[in-house]
Scaffold this motif. Structure first.
Motif, PDB file in Angstrom:
ATOM      1  N   ARG A  88     -26.039 -29.662  20.958  1.00  0.00           N
ATOM      2  CA  ARG A  88     -26.466 -29.577  19.770  1.00  0.00           C
ATOM      3  C   ARG A  88     -25.399 -29.975  18.834  1.00  0.00           C
ATOM      4  N   SER A  89     -24.084 -30.307  19.375  1.00  0.00           N
ATOM      5  CA  SER A  89     -22.905 -30.733  18.729  1.00  0.00           C
ATOM      6  C   SER A  89     -22.401 -29.969  17.669  1.00  0.00           C
ATOM      7  N   GLU A  90     -22.448 -28.555  17.980  1.00  0.00           N
ATOM      8  CA  GLU A  90     -21.814 -27.700  17.193  1.00  0.00           C
ATOM      9  C   GLU A  90     -20.539 -27.838  16.844  1.00  0.00           C
ATOM     10  N   ALA A  91     -19.960 -27.309  15.556  1.00  0.00           N
ATOM     11  CA  ALA A  91     -18.671 -27.460  14.955  1.00  0.00           C
ATOM     12  C   ALA A  91     -17.770 -27.345  15.793  1.00  0.00           C
ATOM     13  N   TRP A  92     -17.803 -26.409  16.734  1.00  0.00           N
ATOM     14  CA  TRP A  92     -16.457 -26.287  17.678  1.00  0.00           C
ATOM     15  C   TRP A  92     -16.191 -27.348  18.583  1.00  0.00           C
ATOM     16  N   THR A  93     -17.411 -27.714  19.292  1.00  0.00           N
ATOM     17  CA  THR A  93     -17.513 -28.403  20.324  1.00  0.00           C
ATOM     18  C   THR A  93     -16.954 -29.955  19.577  1.00  0.00           C
ATOM     19  N   GLN A  94     -17.320 -30.214  18.504  1.00  0.00           N
ATOM     20  CA  GLN A  94     -17.258 -31.541  17.762  1.00  0.00           C
ATOM     21  C   GLN A  94     -15.523 -31.410  17.590  1.00  0.00           C
ATOM     22  N   ALA A  95     -15.132 -30.228  17.185  1.00  0.00           N
ATOM     23  CA  ALA A  95     -13.736 -30.221  17.035  1.00  0.00           C
ATOM     24  C   ALA A  95     -12.836 -30.539  18.201  1.00  0.00           C
ATOM     25  N   LEU A  96     -13.285 -29.965  19.382  1.00  0.00           N
ATOM     26  CA  LEU A  96     -12.474 -30.398  20.434  1.00  0.00           C
ATOM     27  C   LEU A  96     -12.724 -31.956  21.050  1.00  0.00           C
ATOM     28  N   LEU A  97     -14.057 -32.409  21.021  1.00  0.00           N
ATOM     29  CA  LEU A  97     -14.024 -33.725  21.213  1.00  0.00           C
ATOM     30  C   LEU A  97     -13.210 -34.614  20.160  1.00  0.00           C
ATOM     31  N   GLY A  98     -13.186 -34.244  18.979  1.00  0.00           N
ATOM     32  CA  GLY A  98     -12.412 -34.958  17.853  1.00  0.00           C
ATOM     33  C   GLY A  98     -10.957 -34.882  18.357  1.00  0.00           C
ATOM     34  N   LEU A  99     -10.570 -33.767  18.811  1.00  0.00           N
ATOM     35  CA  LEU A  99      -8.885 -33.819  19.098  1.00  0.00           C
ATOM     36  C   LEU A  99      -8.751 -34.699  20.274  1.00  0.00           C
ATOM     37  N   ARG A 100      -9.650 -34.570  21.189  1.00  0.00           N
ATOM     38  CA  ARG A 100      -9.739 -35.448  22.407  1.00  0.00           C
ATOM     39  C   ARG A 100      -9.389 -37.088  21.930  1.00  0.00           C
ATOM     40  N   LEU A 101     -10.394 -37.381  20.869  1.00  0.00           N
ATOM     41  CA  LEU A 101     -10.353 -38.573  20.335  1.00  0.00           C
ATOM     42  C   LEU A 101      -8.963 -39.060  19.826  1.00  0.00           C
ATOM     43  N   ALA A 102      -8.705 -37.957  18.979  1.00  0.00           N
ATOM     44  CA  ALA A 102      -7.346 -38.418  18.300  1.00  0.00           C
ATOM     45  C   ALA A 102      -6.242 -38.470  19.250  1.00  0.00           C
ATOM     46  N   ALA A 103      -6.299 -37.476  20.421  1.00  0.00           N
ATOM     47  CA  ALA A 103      -5.128 -37.732  21.413  1.00  0.00           C
ATOM     48  C   ALA A 103      -5.351 -38.925  22.069  1.00  0.00           C
ATOM     49  N   GLY A 104      -6.465 -39.528  22.352  1.00  0.00           N
ATOM     50  CA  GLY A 104      -6.621 -40.734  23.115  1.00  0.00           C
ATOM     51  C   GLY A 104      -6.243 -41.762  22.013  1.00  0.00           C
ATOM     52  N   ALA A 105      -6.297 -41.726  21.105  1.00  0.00           N
ATOM     53  CA  ALA A 105      -5.672 -42.823  19.928  1.00  0.00           C
ATOM     54  C   ALA A 105      -4.283 -43.006  19.921  1.00  0.00           C
ATOM     55  N   VAL A 106      -3.843 -41.802  20.055  1.00  0.00           N
ATOM     56  CA  VAL A 106      -2.250 -41.571  20.084  1.00  0.00           C
ATOM     57  C   VAL A 106      -1.714 -42.598  21.248  1.00  0.00           C
ATOM     58  N   MET A 107      -2.342 -42.307  22.712  1.00  0.00           N
ATOM     59  CA  MET A 107      -2.027 -42.753  23.846  1.00  0.00           C
ATOM     60  C   MET A 107      -2.050 -44.308  23.616  1.00  0.00           C
ATOM     61  N   LEU A 108      -3.230 -44.595  23.145  1.00  0.00           N
ATOM     62  CA  LEU A 108      -3.562 -46.161  22.929  1.00  0.00           C
ATOM     63  C   LEU A 108      -2.399 -46.728  22.183  1.00  0.00           C
ATOM     64  N   LEU A 109      -2.200 -46.200  20.920  1.00  0.00           N
ATOM     65  CA  LEU A 109      -1.102 -46.800  20.017  1.00  0.00           C
ATOM     66  C   LEU A 109       0.274 -46.783  20.845  1.00  0.00           C
ATOM     67  N   ALA A 110       0.536 -46.159  21.817  1.00  0.00           N
ATOM     68  CA  ALA A 110       1.742 -45.790  22.348  1.00  0.00           C
ATOM     69  C   ALA A 110       1.956 -47.025  23.499  1.00  0.00           C
ATOM     70  N   SER A 111       0.711 -47.151  24.062  1.00  0.00           N
ATOM     71  CA  SER A 111       0.462 -48.252  25.138  1.00  0.00           C
ATOM     72  C   SER A 111       0.634 -49.533  24.485  1.00  0.00           C
ATOM     73  N   VAL A 112      -0.064 -49.903  23.364  1.00  0.00           N
ATOM     74  CA  VAL A 112      -0.052 -50.971  22.595  1.00  0.00           C
ATOM     75  C   VAL A 112       1.417 -51.404  22.151  1.00  0.00           C
ATOM     76  N   ARG A 113       2.428 -50.436  21.898  1.00  0.00           N
ATOM     77  CA  ARG A 113       3.662 -50.678  21.284  1.00  0.00           C
ATOM     78  C   ARG A 113       4.546 -51.036  22.552  1.00  0.00           C
ATOM     79  N   TRP A 114       4.365 -50.459  23.566  1.00  0.00           N
ATOM     80  CA  TRP A 114       5.049 -50.694  24.864  1.00  0.00           C
ATOM     81  C   TRP A 114       4.753 -52.323  25.529  1.00  0.00           C
ATOM     82  N   TRP A 115       3.268 -52.568  25.377  1.00  0.00           N
ATOM     83  CA  TRP A 115       3.156 -53.810  25.548  1.00  0.00           C
ATOM     84  C   TRP A 115       3.536 -55.093  24.796  1.00  0.00           C
ATOM     85  N   ALA A 116       3.364 -54.510  23.608  1.00  0.00           N
ATOM     86  CA  ALA A 116       3.981 -55.562  22.600  1.00  0.00           C
ATOM     87  C   ALA A 116       5.461 -55.872  22.797  1.00  0.00           C
TER      88      ALA A 116
END
Length: 413
Positions: free
Chosen positions: A380-408
């Motif tokens: 049902r995409s309750e607020a608490w589940t969305q918050a955890l999935l949002g944290l996952r997305l933010a953490a993944g974005a940080v790892m993506l940016l780190a990998s882009v910086r290293w590759w560059a």
């Protein structure tokens, strides 16, 4: 890194890093997209028919056969080739990356077998085995060219590696076939204690050989090689004598056998820390040991009766997989690249990756811990589940940016 065949070309190490990190960036980019779709499913409808299921093989296989595999390919190239083999090394790397790119096109257009990590089917099926054969040919060519100058021990080592590697492409091609075993095998015993013990001991064996393959000497060894070898032999003997097949995770013998891996947490740490790693590699070595300890300990706990049933088919197992791949494997591969290239990751990359990975794993484990009892709230995409999935997305974005910086950083090298 100095291989037995001569000085490894800096240009070769840079090429390995560019291909390896390039696939890490690509796989992470797909991973961030998948995390976005999990958070807001309607977003995925805008690019139909390129659905979640079509993107998933790209994320998984580009991580496994791209980022996980190519640094190891780099170690082999460094061991076998010297400066004169730069063109051949680049050709092998290009063939491997071309296979991954064409495989991605195949999966996105809906051509995949449905077998996890063996999705290659149809015209895509021979691509990766062909790239592996090209790599093997390059290694064999380098060995034959330098054979008269090789010491007897090096001849045995290279010949043994070539003999072990030659059947791999054929075995992979065979395993990709639908006729071998179904995508969902009702006759499989699943992740039994024996299977988990054997696969993890294989990783331990590789990790113990890693310093020698990289040419990293033991500085002040407190564990004698004979002692380490004896302990490893005892572990493999235990694996050989325990019950295999359909052994329940309720069996005390299976729990105890898998628990023996806990001994390798301090043993591997002592063995690795006894070696003279470079300043560039040392932070990644320490991070790898932390992730290794967490992986082995949590893996044993998740095997226990009651815990295993609660985590099955939840985000908790996804978190455990990321602990292994994004945490342990990425840290080990960073050790390989920093040692091969002789240069550290750009400032901030190490901290960003480790923090992002820790938050990513924590969010998934937290979700998995309560998912079984609150599955409806997840859908049902309750607020608490969305918050955890949002944290996952933010953490993944940080790892993506780190990998882009290293590759560059390597793109500018």
């Amino acid at each position: 890194m100095n291989g037995a065949g001569g000085r490894t070309s800096a240009a070769q190490a840079v090429s390995v890093a560019r291909h390896s990190l390039g696939w890490l960036v690509a796989a992470n980019l797909v991973g961030v997209w998948l995390a976005t779709v999990l958070l807001w499913p309607a977003v995925g409808d805008r690019i139909a028919p390129f659905t979640y299921g079509r993107w998933m093989p790209l994320h998984l296989d580009w991580q496994l056969y791209g980022w996980t595999a190519l640094p190891v390919v780099g170690v082999l190239l460094a061991r076998f080739l010297d400066d004169r083999g730069l063109a051949a090394a680049r050709a092998a790397l290009a063939a491997w990356s071309l296979a991954l790119a064409l495989g991605g096109v195949s999966w996105l257009t809906g051509h995949e077998s449905g077998k996890l990590f063996l999705e290659w089917t149809g015209l895509a099926r021979p691509l990766l085995p062909a790239a592996m054969l090209i790599l093997w040919g390059v290694l064999a060519w380098a060995t034959l060219r330098s054979w008269p100058a090789l010491a007897p021990r090096e001849r045995w080592l290279r010949g043994g590696l070539l003999a072990v590697l030659l059947p791999v492409p054929q075995a992979l091609f065979w395993a990709m076939g639908r006729e071998v075993y179904p995508a969902v095998n009702p006759d499989s015993g699943g992740a039994t204690g024996a299977a988990l013990l054997g696969s993890t001991l294989g990783i331990v064996t590789i990790f113990l050989l890693l310093p020698a393959l990289l040419g990293v000497r033991a500085a002040h060894p407190r564990l004698r090689p004979r002692v380490v070898g004896a302990l490893l032999g005892a572990s493999w003997l235990l694996f050989a004598v325990i019950s295999h097949g359909h052994v329940s995770h309720h069996a005390a013998s299976a729990i105890a056998a898998l628990g023996s891996l806990l001994l390798w947490i301090p043993l591997l740490a002592r063995f690795w820390l006894d070696h003279a790693w470079s300043d560039a590699a040392r932070p990644w070595v320490r991070a790898a040991l932390v992730w290794w300890a967490l992986l082995v300990a949590s893996g044993w706990v998740s095997f226990l009766p009651g815990v295993s049933e609660a985590l099955k088919f939840t985000h908790g197992l996804v978190g455990h997989a990321h602990l292994a791949m994004a945490g342990l494997v990425t840290s080990v591969n960073a050790v390989l690249l920093t040692t091969l290239a002789g240069r550290p990751a750009p400032r901030g990359v190490f901290a960003a990756w480790q923090l992002g990975c820790a938050l990513h794993v924590a969010a998934l484990l937290a979700l998995g811990a309560v998912e079984r009892e609150h599955a409806a709230e997840l859908f049902r995409s309750e607020a608490w589940t969305q918050a955890l999935l949002g944290l996952r997305l933010a953490a993944g974005a940080v790892m993506l940016l780190a990998s882009v910086r290293w590759w560059a950083d390597f793109r500018r090298a």
